[in-house]
Write a protein that holds these residues in place. Structure first.
Motif, PDB file in Angstrom:
ATOM      1  N   THR A  23      36.245  36.368  43.348  1.00 53.11           N
ATOM      2  CA  THR A  23      36.124  37.318  44.244  1.00 53.11           C
ATOM      3  C   THR A  23      34.709  38.076  44.175  1.00 53.11           C
ATOM      4  OG1 THR A  23      38.487  37.761  43.912  1.00 53.11           O
ATOM      5  CG2 THR A  23      36.949  39.535  44.937  1.00 53.11           C
ATOM      6  N   PRO A  27      30.910  38.621  49.110  1.00 52.86           N
ATOM      7  CA  PRO A  27      30.601  40.081  49.693  1.00 52.86           C
ATOM      8  C   PRO A  27      29.701  40.799  48.910  1.00 52.86           C
ATOM      9  CG  PRO A  27      32.951  39.975  48.853  1.00 52.86           C
ATOM     10  CD  PRO A  27      32.380  38.756  48.851  1.00 52.86           C
ATOM     11  N   PHE A  28      29.862  40.790  47.628  1.00 52.30           N
ATOM     12  CA  PHE A  28      28.921  41.365  46.851  1.00 52.30           C
ATOM     13  C   PHE A  28      27.447  41.223  46.774  1.00 52.30           C
ATOM     14  CE2 PHE A  28      33.060  42.610  44.972  1.00 52.30           C
ATOM     15  CZ  PHE A  28      33.070  44.010  45.115  1.00 52.30           C
ATOM     16  N   ALA A  30      25.473  40.059  49.174  1.00 47.15           N
ATOM     17  CA  ALA A  30      24.855  40.627  50.339  1.00 47.15           C
ATOM     18  C   ALA A  30      24.399  42.078  49.945  1.00 47.15           C
ATOM     19  CB  ALA A  30      25.532  40.566  51.482  1.00 47.15           C
ATOM     20  N   VAL A  31      25.299  42.995  49.378  1.00 49.40           N
ATOM     21  CA  VAL A  31      24.865  44.184  48.855  1.00 49.40           C
ATOM     22  C   VAL A  31      24.091  44.347  47.953  1.00 49.40           C
ATOM     23  CG1 VAL A  31      25.990  46.353  48.321  1.00 49.40           C
ATOM     24  CG2 VAL A  31      27.404  44.952  49.862  1.00 49.40           C
ATOM     25  N   ALA A 148      39.507  42.744  43.970  1.00 54.30           N
ATOM     26  CA  ALA A 148      38.772  43.435  44.881  1.00 54.30           C
ATOM     27  C   ALA A 148      38.734  44.923  44.540  1.00 54.30           C
ATOM     28  CB  ALA A 148      39.524  43.274  46.189  1.00 54.30           C
ATOM     29  N   GLY A 149      39.828  45.450  44.021  1.00 53.81           N
ATOM     30  CA  GLY A 149      39.901  46.783  43.680  1.00 53.81           C
ATOM     31  C   GLY A 149      38.612  46.938  42.540  1.00 53.81           C
ATOM     32  N   GLY A 152      34.904  46.104  43.313  1.00 55.42           N
ATOM     33  CA  GLY A 152      34.541  47.355  44.279  1.00 55.42           C
ATOM     34  C   GLY A 152      34.262  48.713  43.850  1.00 55.42           C
ATOM     35  N   TYR A 157      30.496  52.483  41.662  1.00 57.79           N
ATOM     36  CA  TYR A 157      30.124  53.295  40.503  1.00 57.79           C
ATOM     37  C   TYR A 157      29.104  52.901  39.491  1.00 57.79           C
ATOM     38  CZ  TYR A 157      33.671  55.764  43.099  1.00 57.79           C
ATOM     39  OH  TYR A 157      34.575  56.135  44.169  1.00 57.79           O
ATOM     40  N   LEU A 231      39.879  39.665  60.028  1.00 54.64           N
ATOM     41  CA  LEU A 231      39.829  40.925  59.185  1.00 54.64           C
ATOM     42  C   LEU A 231      38.557  41.747  59.305  1.00 54.64           C
ATOM     43  CD1 LEU A 231      40.522  42.693  56.918  1.00 54.64           C
ATOM     44  CD2 LEU A 231      39.687  41.024  55.169  1.00 54.64           C
ATOM     45  N   PRO A 232      37.131  40.844  59.322  1.00 56.20           N
ATOM     46  CA  PRO A 232      35.834  41.632  59.538  1.00 56.20           C
ATOM     47  C   PRO A 232      35.884  42.264  60.758  1.00 56.20           C
ATOM     48  CG  PRO A 232      35.578  39.265  58.942  1.00 56.20           C
ATOM     49  CD  PRO A 232      37.082  39.238  59.025  1.00 56.20           C
ATOM     50  N   ILE A 250      40.291  49.875  55.261  1.00 53.82           N
ATOM     51  CA  ILE A 250      39.688  48.557  55.105  1.00 53.82           C
ATOM     52  C   ILE A 250      40.037  48.119  53.983  1.00 53.82           C
ATOM     53  CG2 ILE A 250      37.716  47.208  54.987  1.00 53.82           C
ATOM     54  CD1 ILE A 250      36.439  49.336  57.157  1.00 53.82           C
ATOM     55  N   ALA A 251      40.037  48.645  52.824  1.00 58.64           N
ATOM     56  CA  ALA A 251      40.343  48.286  51.425  1.00 58.64           C
ATOM     57  C   ALA A 251      41.843  47.779  51.400  1.00 58.64           C
ATOM     58  CB  ALA A 251      40.208  49.558  50.388  1.00 58.64           C
ATOM     59  N   ILE A 254      42.771  44.557  53.012  1.00 55.65           N
ATOM     60  CA  ILE A 254      42.304  43.549  52.128  1.00 55.65           C
ATOM     61  C   ILE A 254      43.112  43.347  51.072  1.00 55.65           C
ATOM     62  CG2 ILE A 254      40.453  42.626  50.507  1.00 55.65           C
ATOM     63  CD1 ILE A 254      38.451  44.255  52.184  1.00 55.65           C
TER      64      ILE A 254
END
Lengths: 430, 188
Positions: A23, A27-28, A30-31, A148-149, A152, A157, A231-232, A250-251, A254
């Protein structure tokens, strides 16, 4: 000799932690790279390199896992490679190290998935495979949802790099779970099969000419073509229309499907075993056009959106169980199980790539509503393909039985099903 | 109250890809292939270049003048998190649009989303952002003065299409405020 409870539980946890580990990528990245002041073009390049590697490695990695009799060692090497690429991303986000990490991770993922499937097959044999795969899907889904939680939250944080430190750290319990699977419980995977068929290129050619393989590969491609962008696209629409609640919606969109998938996967496994692969496929694929048509109606209402997204869990559970199960059906008596999974993985990857590109283009050009309908159309094609072209591959029924010679000690499925039913599920919902 | 929108001719924007005037503080920011993208807050005041000394003038090449920016007065912008009015991170800065004189007009943001899913690209007027340099404990960073609800339904920013930026609505009772007037009509 039945596989020990301990090995079964260890394989559960291996699936759980592998999902956690995987996971963190995607996604992470890119950020994280954006926060390192990478330009959009550079980030796109890095992600494309990773995706391209993952796609071209599917088939060779599958063949590699077939070739080695030590599936646990293959999984071990893949996990270490994943941990190494996570550490590399966390500590050295410069161009070449990141590209190297993406390539390493892309290849390692392609080894990891078939290796886990091969361990499952060696652990329970063909007879108990559907129940075991359902269990794999359940623990992977729970792992995905929780990761994911947690990741994320860590990304938001703590810091972008924290995600990759955590990912690397999660490889440790994954390795522990892998080590806890007893070697003695694994059937010698290949020897008998290789002796019986002689292996070689003729066998691969026979496999590639198998109509069932080609039809199911096309099914996989159409499934991903329909599924990957949904989904996106829904997320962007929710973000545009929902205001303050958007991120929570959104969360939930997912995480909720993961827990739906975890809840129903044992039932999908039993359906595939008792009513046949086609029935389970039709259920999972049928959820796609329904979701594609309902999503554009639901994006304005958060609760509706989450409810419709729950169908994602049905599709994902069905494909998660049936992709390896059908690969096992088609390669009965041969040593080409992972090669076959690699072919299906390649088809899925091609479909997913086309899906996001096509849906993005259609949404920008004709609007999101049309894009959803187009995705639903691809899903409907997948359903029709299953309905009219996909033969039943369950061995007891008809044409799947032409190569019934078992390559290993057959085990009665009865020693698997009860364990799978009584498995406690943390956070079971919906 | 609707958000104020204004479109500006596209060719009046220039994408900022400026080199950073400061030595990068962290090793990870050294990327040889990369175009270095760092931008200083517009509030920065440049002192006029010092007159070349006598021995410098005799050389063919006049070396660049060294200006230093005091610690805690510059804000890094590209790729950085943007907080919403409530203090939660709502976006990342993707790009900065400037006019012909280099004055920032708008920031392009990746707005919203969870784990990269559902983020969308919107352009916001530069004056909708406020900047607190890193020296300030607790409160440093970039803050967007527009709420999610204010940006609900706002059109996405797309390459090759007319640029529409989200600007803070004019405060009631002060329609002639210079902040609320379109500021992108050319250099001052």
């Amino acid at each position: 000799m039945a596989p020990s409870k301990r090995s079964q539980r260890a394989l559960d946890w291996l699936n759980f932690f592998v999902a956690d580990v995987q996971t963190g990528f995607g996604p992470f990245v890119a950020v994280y790279l954006a926060a390192q002041e990478w330009t959009q073009a550079e980030i796109g390049l890095a992600l494309s390199v990773g995706a391209f590697t993952a796609m071209v490695s599917q088939v060779p990695a599958g063949a590699l896992v077939d070739a080695t009799p030590r599936k646990r060692l293959a999984a071990l090497a893949a996990l270490i490679a994943v941990a190494a690429s996570a550490l590399l991303l966390a500590t050295w986000p410069a161009t070449l190290p990141v590209l190297f990490a993406e390539v390493l991770h892309g290849f390692a993922s392609c080894v990891l998935a078939p290796a886990v499937a091969a361990i499952s097959l060696a652990l329970v044999g063909r007879g108990g495979l559907s129940g075991r795969l359902a269990r794999n899907v359940r623990y992977r889904a729970i792992g995905n949802g929780i990761a994911a939680g947690v990741l994320g939250a860590a990304g938001t944080y703590v810091s972008g790099a924290a995600v990759f430190w955590l990912t690397a750290a999660l490889c440790v319990p994954a390795l522990a779970a892998l080590a806890a699977i007893r070697q003695a419980d694994l059937a010698p995977p290949a020897e008998a099969a290789q002796a019986s068929t002689g292996g070689g290129r003729g066998e691969i050619r026979r496999l590639l000419a198998d109509r069932r393989l080609l039809v199911f590969a096309a099914c996989c491609a159409l499934f991903a073509l329909s599924n990957a962008a949904m989904l996106p696209l829904a997320g962007v629409e929710a973000n545009r229309n929902t205001g303050d609640m958007a991120n929570l919606v959104i969360a939930a969109g997912i995480v909720v499907p993961q827990f739906v998938g975890a809840a129903i996967s044992p039932w999908v496994g039993r359906l595939a075993e008792q009513r046949g692969r086609r029935a389970a496929l039709l259920l999972g694929f049928g959820a796609l056009p329904a979701r594609g048509l309902l999503l554009p109606l639901a994006v304005a209402d958060p609760w509706m959106l989450i409810a419709v997204q729950a169908l994602d869990g049905v599709s994902a559970a069905a494909l998660g169980v049936l992709l390896p199960l059908i690969a096992a059906d088609l390669t009965r008596g041969t040593n080409r199980f992972n090669l076959c999974m690699g072919i299906f993985g390649l088809a899925t990857g091609v479909g997913a790539t086309l899906s996001t590109a096509a849906a993005g283009a259609i949404a920008g050009w004709l609007g999101a509503g049309v894009a959803f309908v187009a995705l639903a159309g691809a899903g409907l094609l997948a359903v029709l393909l299953v309905l009219f072209a996909m033969p039943e591959t369950r061995p007891a029924a008809g044409d799947g039985s032409r190569n019934l010679r078992e390559g290993k000690t057959a085990r009665p499925p009865t020693d698997v099903v009860p364990a799978e039913v009584e498995a406690p599920v943390p956070g079971r919902s919906g | 109250m609707s958000t104020a929108k204004h479109a500006t001719p596209r060719d009046s924007f220039t994408t900022v890809t400026a080199g950073t005037p400061r030595r990068p503080r962290r090793r990870r920011e050294r990327r040889p292939v990369a175009v270095r993208c760092a931008l200083l807050a517009s509030a920065l005041v440049f002192s006029p270049p010092a007159a070349p000394s006598a021995d410098e003038a005799t050389e063919a090449v006049t070396p660049a003048v060294r200006e230093s920016i005091p610690d805690g007065t510059a804000v890094r912008v590209l790729g950085r998190d943007v907080k919403g009015p409530s203090g939660q991170v709502v976006a990342q800065v993707v790009n900065v649009l400037v006019d012909g004189s280099g004055r920032p007009l708008a920031a392009v943001l990746d707005y919203g989303g969870f784990m990269g899913v559902g983020k969308r690209r919107v352009a916001v007027a530069w004056r909708a952002l406020s900047f607190v340099p890193g020296g300030t404990p607790g409160g440093s960073g970039i803050t967007l003065g527009l709420t999610r609800d204010q940006l609900k339904g706002f059109p996405d920013h797309k390459d090759g299409e007319p640029i529409v930026v989200a600007a803070p609505p004019a405060p009631p009772g002060a329609p002639a405020s210079p902040d609320a007037a379109p500021s992108a009509t050319g250099p001052k």
